[in-house]
Enzyme design. Structure first.
Site, PDB file in Angstrom:
ATOM      1  N   CYS A  34      45.447  34.743  45.907  1.00 31.00           N
ATOM      2  CA  CYS A  34      45.388  35.474  47.176  1.00 31.00           C
ATOM      3  C   CYS A  34      44.704  34.657  48.265  1.00 31.00           C
ATOM      4  CB  CYS A  34      44.677  36.815  46.999  1.00 31.00           C
ATOM      5  SG  CYS A  34      42.956  36.642  46.512  1.00 31.00           S
ATOM      6  N   CYS A 104      39.602  41.253  42.432  1.00 28.11           N
ATOM      7  CA  CYS A 104      38.635  41.086  43.526  1.00 28.11           C
ATOM      8  C   CYS A 104      37.215  41.239  42.985  1.00 28.11           C
ATOM      9  CB  CYS A 104      38.891  42.122  44.624  1.00 28.11           C
ATOM     10  SG  CYS A 104      40.640  42.345  45.026  1.00 28.11           S
TER      11      CYS A 104
HETATM   12 FE1  FES Z   1      42.182  38.658  46.415  1.00 30.54          FE
HETATM   13 FE2  FES Z   1      41.140  40.940  46.928  1.00 30.54          FE
HETATM   14  S1  FES Z   1      43.220  40.422  47.126  1.00 30.54           S
HETATM   15  S2  FES Z   1      40.108  39.154  46.350  1.00 30.54           S
END
Ligand code: FES
Length: 127
Positions: A34, A104
């Site tokens: 991400c 996360c």
């Molecule tokens: Fe990657 Fe939240 S989407 S840390």
């Protein structure tokens, strides 16, 4: 996506956001998928107690919320206690996270461990 009240609270009103000028333990971790980055700053005293902790997170709402709640969980704890923090503890403290947001919370656990590892190795990160 359904977020708990606690996630929304910590995201909109993050605790201990910022940097610690004289931090002696700084850990930065990221998630390659991400692209989010979490950095934890700690001030550890001679009794190995984490006197202060702040975070800088460039990431999603869950990453901000997990950073925030983690600082609350860690502040005033010893290094030994801090090393026992798992992402599960963080998720529980937030009353849960959506399944696709669990990664996360892993960043928070990793950032704490990275900061403590850097504390012992004397590695300092440039702000
Ligand atoms: Fe990657 Fe939240 S989407 S840390």
């Amino acid at each position: 996506m359904n977020y708990s009240e606690k996630v929304i609270d910590h995201f909109t009103n993050p605790r201990n956001a910022g940097e610690i000028e004289n931090a002696n333990a700084v850990g930065e971790v990221g998630n390659a998928q991400c692209g989010d980055i979490m950095r934890m700053y700690m001030l550890i005293n001679e009794d190995e107690v984490i006197e202060d902790i702040k975070f800088r997170t460039f990431g999603c709402a869950s990453a901000i919320a997990t950073s925030s709640v983690t600082t609350e969980l860690i502040k005033g704890k010893t290094i030994e206690e801090a090393l026992k923090l798992t992402n599960k503890t963080v998720v529980e403290a937030l009353d849960g996270l959506p399944e696709i947001k669990i990664h996360c919370s892993v960043l928070a656990e990793q950032a704490i461990k990275e900061a403590i590892a850097n504390y012992y190795s004397g590695k300092t990160l440039v702000h």
